[in-house]
Design an enzyme around this catalytic site. Structure first.
Site, PDB file in Angstrom:
ATOM      1  N   CYS A   2      50.779  88.197  66.005  1.00 49.45           N
ATOM      2  CA  CYS A   2      50.323  89.465  66.577  1.00 49.45           C
ATOM      3  C   CYS A   2      49.181  89.661  67.222  1.00 49.45           C
ATOM      4  CB  CYS A   2      49.858  90.249  65.346  1.00 49.45           C
ATOM      5  SG  CYS A   2      50.915  90.277  63.788  1.00 49.45           S
ATOM      6  N   ARG A  27      52.962  86.054  73.111  1.00 54.05           N
ATOM      7  CA  ARG A  27      52.339  85.310  71.801  1.00 54.05           C
ATOM      8  C   ARG A  27      53.733  85.628  70.759  1.00 54.05           C
ATOM      9  NH1 ARG A  27      47.264  84.820  71.087  1.00 54.05           N
ATOM     10  NH2 ARG A  27      47.352  85.192  68.817  1.00 54.05           N
ATOM     11  N   TRP A  75      54.186  90.578  64.686  1.00 57.50           N
ATOM     12  CA  TRP A  75      55.125  89.543  64.076  1.00 57.50           C
ATOM     13  C   TRP A  75      55.203  89.437  62.841  1.00 57.50           C
ATOM     14  CZ3 TRP A  75      54.977  84.854  61.640  1.00 57.50           C
ATOM     15  CH2 TRP A  75      56.185  83.777  62.152  1.00 57.50           C
ATOM     16  N   ASN A 101      45.536  91.712  62.450  1.00 53.28           N
ATOM     17  CA  ASN A 101      46.249  90.423  62.699  1.00 53.28           C
ATOM     18  C   ASN A 101      45.727  89.509  61.425  1.00 53.28           C
ATOM     19  OD1 ASN A 101      47.177  90.971  65.124  1.00 53.28           O
ATOM     20  ND2 ASN A 101      46.062  89.435  66.442  1.00 53.28           N
ATOM     21  N   GLY A 102      46.677  88.553  60.983  1.00 56.19           N
ATOM     22  CA  GLY A 102      46.325  87.709  59.645  1.00 56.19           C
ATOM     23  C   GLY A 102      47.034  88.074  58.591  1.00 56.19           C
ATOM     24  N   GLU A 481      59.279  65.323  70.272  1.00 60.28           N
ATOM     25  CA  GLU A 481      59.175  66.328  71.056  1.00 60.28           C
ATOM     26  C   GLU A 481      60.379  66.770  71.993  1.00 60.28           C
ATOM     27  OE1 GLU A 481      56.664  68.274  71.325  1.00 60.28           O
ATOM     28  OE2 GLU A 481      56.556  69.208  73.161  1.00 60.28           O
ATOM     29  N   LYS A 485      61.651  70.703  71.815  1.00 62.59           N
ATOM     30  CA  LYS A 485      61.458  71.741  72.934  1.00 62.59           C
ATOM     31  C   LYS A 485      62.851  72.256  73.217  1.00 62.59           C
ATOM     32  CE  LYS A 485      58.558  72.035  73.797  1.00 62.59           C
ATOM     33  NZ  LYS A 485      56.986  72.105  73.581  1.00 62.59           N
ATOM     34  N   GLU A 488      63.841  74.774  70.222  1.00 58.16           N
ATOM     35  CA  GLU A 488      63.010  75.930  70.130  1.00 58.16           C
ATOM     36  C   GLU A 488      63.346  77.154  71.251  1.00 58.16           C
ATOM     37  OE1 GLU A 488      58.669  75.661  70.559  1.00 58.16           O
ATOM     38  OE2 GLU A 488      58.902  74.114  72.053  1.00 58.16           O
ATOM     39  N   HIS A 504      71.134  54.490  58.470  1.00 56.38           N
ATOM     40  CA  HIS A 504      70.697  54.750  56.988  1.00 56.38           C
ATOM     41  C   HIS A 504      71.231  55.999  56.462  1.00 56.38           C
ATOM     42  CE1 HIS A 504      68.814  51.059  56.600  1.00 56.38           C
ATOM     43  NE2 HIS A 504      68.110  51.187  57.883  1.00 56.38           N
ATOM     44  N   LYS A 603      53.102  82.239  69.875  1.00 58.86           N
ATOM     45  CA  LYS A 603      52.009  81.443  70.627  1.00 58.86           C
ATOM     46  C   LYS A 603      50.711  81.474  69.473  1.00 58.86           C
ATOM     47  CE  LYS A 603      50.769  78.863  74.066  1.00 58.86           C
ATOM     48  NZ  LYS A 603      51.700  77.678  74.252  1.00 58.86           N
TER      49      LYS A 603
HETATM   50  C1  F6R Z   1      56.032  73.861  70.412  1.00 55.15           C
HETATM   51  C2  F6R Z   1      54.641  74.480  70.317  1.00 55.15           C
HETATM   52  C3  F6R Z   1      54.122  74.579  68.851  1.00 55.15           C
HETATM   53  C4  F6R Z   1      52.595  74.063  69.036  1.00 55.15           C
HETATM   54  C5  F6R Z   1      52.148  74.325  67.516  1.00 55.15           C
HETATM   55  C6  F6R Z   1      50.623  74.071  67.193  1.00 55.15           C
HETATM   56  O1  F6R Z   1      56.277  74.137  71.838  1.00 55.15           O
HETATM   57  O2  F6R Z   1      53.791  74.977  71.060  1.00 55.15           O
HETATM   58  O3  F6R Z   1      54.707  73.577  67.879  1.00 55.15           O
HETATM   59  O4  F6R Z   1      52.109  73.043  69.460  1.00 55.15           O
HETATM   60  O5  F6R Z   1      52.247  75.619  66.920  1.00 55.15           O
HETATM   61  O6  F6R Z   1      49.760  74.941  68.205  1.00 55.15           O
HETATM   62  P1  F6R Z   1      48.345  74.545  68.340  1.00 55.15           P
HETATM   63  O7  F6R Z   1      48.402  73.268  69.590  1.00 55.15           O
HETATM   64  O8  F6R Z   1      47.894  75.657  69.308  1.00 55.15           O
HETATM   65  O9  F6R Z   1      47.492  74.050  67.110  1.00 55.15           O
END
Ligand code: F6R
Length: 608
Positions: A2, A27, A75, A101-102, A481, A485, A488, A504, A603
């Site tokens: 949010c 975000r 969100w 937010n929260g 990773e 990537k 997502e 396995h 984000k």
């Molecule tokens: C993936 C991504 C997330 C963040 C995760 C941790 O591309 O961005 O997996 O890495 O939410 O976020 P931070 O680094 O802000 O603690």
């Protein structure tokens, strides 16, 4: 997650709020709304979906004029995305209007209590409880009422509040969820994140937990819950404003991928002095290091994947045992932690709820906490014993790229710093690593300079619905990773496996035409990876390999190939991740996905 923005001043609030909300779109959100004070009432307009829906509604509704307002992008957590569940939320008689937010953890109890007292609720959200509680306890003194309800609610919150009885003040409070106050000239702002207001002011206060800001047009007073005035330090935000703009790129993600040479350079160069890693900001002494019996790394998502690389690097070069845990698991697993443990926390935002909780748990148990963080002054940075800042600059794309790369380079410097102090590395090895570290930004530049072959491969495979990533050692860390990537941002189902583990169970998923991305950059296990490639090929897989430019013998075994320059094995992930980021990006672009704001994602995950 949010987003919050608020305004009080001499201008119309609505366009300022919408402009701020637009800057927070990155975000992730599913609905949006604004509330503006007008003629003894606070008018609320809100809507499910993109900001465009809200703008359309506002065009038809001229009642939302006025110079005091709050806005929100939601969100969903409690209650589905809908018009009614969108913020702002009003109390039953409209005395208070709130954005939040929260998560209010005891909201069900409070809701039942208020219903028992005759209050009527309209939404399913936890936030409405705050507005209703404020009205329920209101005694004519707004600050007293806010302090009263703070003693009733538990959980995490950043709140913007308007009371219809006071058109001169915007109220803001935070606990465990970020909130800043922007300081303008005859106007002031609140925001959950800097981009929302950076085009209006660069002077801010960062609110700490349980601080209450009373924001008027011409001044801001901040109180604690004992009603004492707090003296706040003004912070100047020196971000380059273009950092929050796309600058000609189609997506922030591509722009941020291309910014990696600069971001890594900015992170490394101030700390490389006369051929030596200098971490002046670290208070960790040789004695502190010598008394450690383990290092525990905690993080979430991509930051956790950096941690997996760090485990391999620290154990190999520094010879201290390392445990690594996903923060949401760590916090509830009763970890064995004491003063002989260093907890290494990694986070771009510095606000991830689970990571912050893991940090607090570690400190409670007596550990020293060292964090690698991108956002200056964030909660994780503030609460750590030592902080190493990455200088990635603001990262707007939900999928991290440049923050991941700067975290990796910070890890290498920490490894070299510790190894040098503990004498686990020879002078000659140290110098070789330093020479490579100096070259890293240029090698990153070289690796991303030609994207044509990656685009060509992406255009061949973008319609696949299952893609596997395999690797060993640091290549396994990278597989995690690469797979994250891809899934997502492109919504392609993808899994990452340690290559030796395939037999396995998971190898049963490989059939004719399954795409397997085989990472084979780690020289010591190259031959083992060749065997794994043969195994999946024998079962019909199409293989895309990633290796260093000297390993051309792989060509006979693989269908597609990406090469990266050679560098010492510890630093290989910094180069190998680049084609994986670009591959995910171009695949998602072909699939016409909302790359910067993938569905359901946010984000900075500030709720548990
Ligand atoms: C993936 C991504 C997330 C963040 C995760 C941790 O591309 O961005 O997996 O890495 O939410 O976020 P931070 O680094 O802000 O603690």
């Amino acid at each position: 997650m949010c987003g919050i923005v608020g305004y009080i001043g001499g201008n119309q609030a609505t366009p300022i709020l919408l402009n701020g909300l637009e800057k927070l779109e990155y975000r992730g959100y599913d609905s949006a709304g604004v509330a503006v004070y007008h003629n003894n009432a606070v008018n609320v307009v809100k809507s499910k979906g993109r900001l465009k829906n809200l703008c359309d509604l506002l065009e038809q509704d001229q009642s939302v004029t006025g110079t005091l307002g709050i806005g929100h992008t939601r969100w969903a957590t409690h209650g589905e995305p809908s018009d009614i569940n969108s913020h702002p939320h009003s109390s039953e008689h409209g005395t208070f209007v709130v954005v939040h937010n929260g998560i209010i953890e005891n909201y069900l109890y409070l809701r039942d209590y208020l219903i028992g007292e005759g209050k009527h609720f309209t939404s399913e959200t936890d936030t409405e409880v705050i507005a209703q509680l404020l009205e329920y306890y209101y005694n004519g003194n707004i600050l007293d009422t806010i302090i009263k309800i703070l003693s009733k609610i538990t959980g995490a919150y950043a709140l913007g509040i308007i009371c219809k009885d006071n058109p001169d003040t915007l109220y803001a409070i935070r606990k465990d969820s970020p909130l800043i106050v922007g300081l303008g000239k005859n106007e002031n702002f609140i925001a959950s994140d800097i981009p929302a207001i950076i085009d209006k002011t660069r002077n801010i206060y960062r609110l700490n937990d349980n601080e209450i800001a009373l924001i008027k047009r011409d001044g801001v007073a901040v109180y604690n819950t004992a009603k004492e005035i707090i003296t706040k330090n003004k912070v100047y935000i020196d971000w380059d404003i273009t950092a929050a703009e796309k600058d000609g790129y189609k997506h922030f993600m591509l722009k941020e991928i291309m910014e990696q040479p600069k971001a890594v350079h900015n992170t490394i160069s101030p700390r490389l002095i006369n051929g030596q890693v200098v971490l002046d900001e670290l208070k960790l002494s040789e004695q502190d290091l010598k008394k450690l019996n383990k290092i525990v790394i905690v993080a979430c998502g991509s930051a956790y994947h950096v941690g997996v690389v760090a485990k391999y690097a620290i154990e190999k070069v520094v010879r201290i045992p390392v445990e690594i845990d996903i923060a949401s698991e760590f916090r509830y697993r009763d970890p064995i932690i004491d003063e002989h443990v260093l907890v290494l926390v990694i986070s771009q935002s510095g606000e991830t709820a689970d990571t912050l909780a893991a940090l607090r748990e570690s400190k409670k148990l007596g550990a020293r906490v060292l964090s690698i963080v991108n956002v200056v002054g964030s909660s994780i940075a503030n609460e750590s014993d030592d902080v190493l800042y990455t200088w990635a600059g603001p990262e707007i794309s939900v999928a991290t790229t440049k923050a991941y790369s700067t975290q990796l380079s910070m890890v290498y410097m920490l490894v070299l710093y510790m190894a040098d102090m503990l004498g686990t590395i020879s002078k000659q090895e140290y110098q070789t690593y330093i020479t490579d570290l100096e070259k890293l930004p240029v090698l990153i530049e070289k690796t991303i300079s030609d994207t044509k072959s990656i685009q060509a491969v992406a255009s061949k495979y973008f319609q696949y619905e299952n893609i596997f990533f395999i690797g060993r050692n640091i290549d396994y860390a990278l597989s995690l990773e690469g797979s994250l990537k891809l899934k997502e941002i492109s919504y392609i189902h993808s899994e990452a496996y340690a290559a030796g583990e395939l037999k396995h169970g998971s190898i049963s998923l490989i059939e004719d035409g399954t795409l397997v991305v085989a990472l084979a950059t780690y020289e010591a296990l190259f031959d083992k990876m060749m065997s794994n490639i043969k195994e999946v090929k024998a079962r019909g897989a199409t293989v895309l390999s990633l290796t260093t430019e000297d390993k051309i013998m792989i060509e006979s075994e693989t269908d597609e190939i990406f090469y990266i320059p050679k560098i010492n094995s510890m630093m290989l992930p910094s180069l190998a991740v680049l084609p994986l980021q670009l591959f995910a990006y171009y695949i998602a672009n072909h699939r016409d996905c909302d790359i910067d704001k993938p569905r359901n994602l946010a984000k900075s995950v500030t709720v548990e």
